[in-house]
Design a protein around this motif. Structure first.
Motif, PDB file in Angstrom:
ATOM      1  N   PHE A 134      -3.080  -2.679  -8.670  1.00  0.00           N
ATOM      2  CA  PHE A 134      -4.180  -3.625  -8.651  1.00  0.00           C
ATOM      3  C   PHE A 134      -5.231  -3.274  -9.684  1.00  0.00           C
ATOM      4  O   PHE A 134      -5.388  -2.132 -10.074  1.00  0.00           O
ATOM      5  CB  PHE A 134      -4.918  -3.518  -7.316  1.00  0.00           C
ATOM      6  CG  PHE A 134      -4.326  -4.232  -6.154  1.00  0.00           C
ATOM      7  CD1 PHE A 134      -3.750  -5.461  -6.270  1.00  0.00           C
ATOM      8  CD2 PHE A 134      -4.434  -3.659  -4.892  1.00  0.00           C
ATOM      9  CE1 PHE A 134      -3.264  -6.116  -5.159  1.00  0.00           C
ATOM     10  CE2 PHE A 134      -3.960  -4.302  -3.771  1.00  0.00           C
ATOM     11  CZ  PHE A 134      -3.374  -5.538  -3.907  1.00  0.00           C
ATOM     12  N   SER A 161       0.019   2.589  -5.151  1.00  0.00           N
ATOM     13  CA  SER A 161      -0.798   3.765  -5.433  1.00  0.00           C
ATOM     14  C   SER A 161      -2.068   3.810  -4.589  1.00  0.00           C
ATOM     15  O   SER A 161      -2.920   4.668  -4.799  1.00  0.00           O
ATOM     16  CB  SER A 161      -1.158   3.783  -6.916  1.00  0.00           C
ATOM     17  OG  SER A 161      -1.875   2.619  -7.248  1.00  0.00           O
ATOM     18  N   THR A 163      -4.615   1.470  -4.183  1.00  0.00           N
ATOM     19  CA  THR A 163      -5.871   0.955  -4.769  1.00  0.00           C
ATOM     20  C   THR A 163      -6.780   0.340  -3.697  1.00  0.00           C
ATOM     21  O   THR A 163      -7.986   0.582  -3.687  1.00  0.00           O
ATOM     22  CB  THR A 163      -5.562  -0.091  -5.858  1.00  0.00           C
ATOM     23  OG1 THR A 163      -4.573   0.440  -6.718  1.00  0.00           O
ATOM     24  CG2 THR A 163      -6.795  -0.447  -6.665  1.00  0.00           C
ATOM     25  N   ASP A 179       3.786   1.809   2.671  1.00  0.00           N
ATOM     26  CA  ASP A 179       4.708   1.541   1.554  1.00  0.00           C
ATOM     27  C   ASP A 179       6.057   2.161   1.903  1.00  0.00           C
ATOM     28  O   ASP A 179       6.121   3.190   2.589  1.00  0.00           O
ATOM     29  CB  ASP A 179       4.188   2.121   0.234  1.00  0.00           C
ATOM     30  CG  ASP A 179       4.818   1.423  -0.979  1.00  0.00           C
ATOM     31  OD1 ASP A 179       4.116   0.635  -1.661  1.00  0.00           O
ATOM     32  OD2 ASP A 179       6.025   1.656  -1.250  1.00  0.00           O
ATOM     33  N   ILE A 344      11.865  -4.513  -1.443  1.00  0.00           N
ATOM     34  CA  ILE A 344      11.819  -5.952  -1.731  1.00  0.00           C
ATOM     35  C   ILE A 344      11.984  -6.188  -3.234  1.00  0.00           C
ATOM     36  O   ILE A 344      11.348  -5.513  -4.052  1.00  0.00           O
ATOM     37  CB  ILE A 344      10.482  -6.531  -1.206  1.00  0.00           C
ATOM     38  CG1 ILE A 344      10.430  -6.369   0.310  1.00  0.00           C
ATOM     39  CG2 ILE A 344      10.279  -7.974  -1.629  1.00  0.00           C
ATOM     40  CD1 ILE A 344       9.074  -6.567   0.908  1.00  0.00           C
TER      41      ILE A 344
HETATM   42  C1  LIG Z   1       3.053  -4.502  -6.880  1.00  0.00           C
HETATM   43  S1  LIG Z   1       3.359  -2.960  -6.101  1.00  0.00           S
HETATM   44  C2  LIG Z   1       1.882  -2.665  -5.243  1.00  0.00           C
HETATM   45  C3  LIG Z   1       0.857  -1.973  -6.092  1.00  0.00           C
HETATM   46  C4  LIG Z   1      -0.416  -1.678  -5.349  1.00  0.00           C
HETATM   47  N1  LIG Z   1      -1.134  -2.900  -5.035  1.00  0.00           N
HETATM   48  C5  LIG Z   1      -1.300  -0.734  -6.151  1.00  0.00           C
HETATM   49  O1  LIG Z   1      -2.468  -1.061  -6.399  1.00  0.00           O
HETATM   50  O2  LIG Z   1      -0.826   0.308  -6.565  1.00  0.00           O
HETATM   51  C6  LIG Z   1       4.494  -3.373  -4.851  1.00  0.00           C
HETATM   52  C7  LIG Z   1       4.809  -2.255  -3.889  1.00  0.00           C
HETATM   53  O3  LIG Z   1       5.693  -2.756  -2.867  1.00  0.00           O
HETATM   54  C8  LIG Z   1       6.398  -1.643  -2.385  1.00  0.00           C
HETATM   55  N2  LIG Z   1       7.533  -2.118  -1.555  1.00  0.00           N
HETATM   56  C9  LIG Z   1       8.713  -2.655  -1.944  1.00  0.00           C
HETATM   57  N3  LIG Z   1       9.450  -2.969  -0.860  1.00  0.00           N
HETATM   58  C10 LIG Z   1       8.739  -2.635   0.232  1.00  0.00           C
HETATM   59  C11 LIG Z   1       8.977  -2.725   1.634  1.00  0.00           C
HETATM   60  N4  LIG Z   1      10.098  -3.212   2.147  1.00  0.00           N
HETATM   61  N5  LIG Z   1       8.003  -2.293   2.479  1.00  0.00           N
HETATM   62  C12 LIG Z   1       6.841  -1.768   1.997  1.00  0.00           C
HETATM   63  N6  LIG Z   1       6.588  -1.641   0.687  1.00  0.00           N
HETATM   64  C13 LIG Z   1       7.503  -2.078  -0.197  1.00  0.00           C
HETATM   65  C14 LIG Z   1       6.808  -0.906  -3.655  1.00  0.00           C
HETATM   66  O4  LIG Z   1       7.128   0.446  -3.378  1.00  0.00           O
HETATM   67  C15 LIG Z   1       5.537  -1.057  -4.497  1.00  0.00           C
HETATM   68  O5  LIG Z   1       4.734   0.081  -4.358  1.00  0.00           O
END
Ligand SMILES: C[S@@+](CC[C@H](N)C(=O)[O-])C[C@H]1O[C@@H](n2cnc3c(N)ncnc32)[C@H](O)[C@@H]1O
Length: 436
Positions: A134, A161, A163, A179, A344
């Protein structure tokens, strides 16, 4: 004002008084008589931060001005430098830098980070360069316009991470971060814990940095006090994250982990130290954050217990989060292929199958979000359009359609341009869903 839908329904912008008339025919008309566009939005006693110039930033700044008192803007505003000449906490936190932050950094990186001082590079956000994280200042703005208070609990079910958790903690708000990736769990926890360390802990990190580097490179199993279980020790966990950062950095450069680690650990201590000083100066009370390794499709959280959700799911298959963090996950002893099946956006043999799985998973995530959220509260989803990779399918449109089937209504949408990857993705949508 009860909900965001009411902000821009013509409640009337109080225009600051000024002489806006320009005599086009007169040779004496001069540019200094032209008003700044921001002066129509915000009175002059509210000084915007220098980076607040894009439309989405001005939109959020305007909402902060409309919804928060002057005192609250000084305490928690995200887009203002000062109000009535009093510096905001955000400005104070972002302006406190340490020379250690720049050790081993190129001029280009230095100027990039200086430019992002008020939006991305402050507090502990700069500790690990997590892809797809983010925009922290935006998250603070969202927490503000949702009027989230310290006795509320906010959730990011795909916290990456961390945020949201860092931003909530900076405002004294309690939060939960879930996560699926154990590396994200470590990273978010460290970024949060680093907000609370003191000067003595920071000097311990520096004085033990070489000794700890030797342990981290030699030991087959990471000693428990370095990891993030019951034995969690912030000094050791911060060192571990710096080591894993140097590991990722080495993958992208011609230098080894050993060559990069000394400057990375100094930078960590510099950034945390600068924040610690600012925290003490303004007597910031840090909110409590809890982190879980868990699945957003089946949240380990009680029903109707959450006051706001702010999250950003994977933008379909735009980033392979398992592959991206392979070195760190393998070092920590996790099996990547097992993890991939539960993440996902990663399942499927081809694009068509991946997209179908993605939307099926997102439907489950939306159902879980409605379950854990209190009635009348907001789930904010930030998602990139990503229609180039998906062959024309717009993720934000599909997510919106699905959300409407899960007791959500859409109250607001803000569009934010994505910098740097315009040929693959141009915009991100900030969708404000209210549970009815
Ligand atoms: C776009 S990133 C999020 C970044 C976060 N908003 C940040 O500021 O760092 C999407 C996140 O979804 C997590 N993810 C993927 N599949 C998931 C699941 N089934 N359950 C929980 N988290 C998941 C990934 O590990 C990744 O960290």
């Amino acid at each position: 004002m009860n909900n965001l839908a009411e902000i821009n329904t013509g409640d009337g912008i109080e225009k600051p008084e000024m002489n806006v008339h320009v005599d086009r025919a007169s040779e004496n008309s001069c540019l200094s008589t032209l008003p700044k566009i921001t002066s129509f939005l915000i009175p002059k006693e509210y000084e915007l931060l220098p980076n607040a110039s894009e439309v989405f930033e001005l939109e959020l700044a305007y909402y902060e001005y409309k919804l928060l008192t002057k005192y609250d803007i000084v305490q928690r505003g995200a887009f203002f430098k000062s109000v009535d000449g009093v510096y905001t906490n955000h400005h104070i936190i972002c302006s406190n830098n340490s020379p250690l932050t720049w050790v081993g950094r190129s001029k280009i990186t230095k100027s990039y980070f200086k430019e992002g001082n008020f939006s991305t590079g402050y507090a502990t956000h700069g500790l690990f360069p997590y892809r797809g994280k983010f925009h922290p200042q935006l998250i603070k703005g969202i927490l503000n316009i949702l009027k989230i208070q310290p006795d509320h609990v906010v959730l990011d079910p795909m916290c990456g991470s961390g945020t949201l958790n860092v931003e909530a903690s900076l405002l004294g708000i309690n939060s939960v971060g879930v996560d699926k990736s154990p590396f994200c769990n470590l990273m978010s926890k460290v970024k949060y814990e680093a907000l609370r360390v003191d000067k003595t802990q920071l000097s311990t990190i520096l004085s033990n940095s070489y000794k700890n580097y030797k342990i981290l490179t030699n030991d087959k199993n990471i000693p428990e006090d370095f990891s993030y279980n019951d034995y969690f020790k912030p000094e050791k966990a911060i060192t571990l994250l710096a080591f894993l950062d140097a590991m990722g950095y080495a993958r992208r450069s011609s230098k080894s982990i050993g060559e990069l680690y000394p400057s990375v650990i100094k930078r960590y201590v510099g950034q945390i130290g600068a924040f610690t000083q600012a925290r003490e100066k303004i007597n910031l009370q840090i909110g409590k954050s809890k982190f879980e390794i868990g699945d957003a499709r089946n949240l380990p959280i009680e029903s109707n217990s959450i006051d706001a959700i702010i999250t950003s799911p994977p933008y379909s298959f735009a980033i392979d989060y398992a592959e991206n963090d392979r070195p760190q996950l393998e070092y920590l002893g996790y099996e990547i292929n097992k993890l991939r099946d539960e993440m996902i956006g990663l399942k499927g043999k081809n694009k068509k199958e991946k997209l179908a799985n993605y939307f099926e998973d997102m439907d489950k995530v939306l159902s879980e979000m409605t379950r854990v959220l209190k009635v009348g509260k907001y789930a904010v989803i930030i998602i990139g359009s990503n229609d180039i990779q998906t062959g024309g399918i717009r993720l934000e449109t599909k997510v919106e359609e699905m959300a409407l089937k899960h007791s959500f209504v859409v109250d607001q949408k803000i569009v934010k341009p994505i910098k740097g990857i315009q040929n693959t993705m141009r915009d991100e949508y900030i969708l404000f869903f209210r549970k009815v």
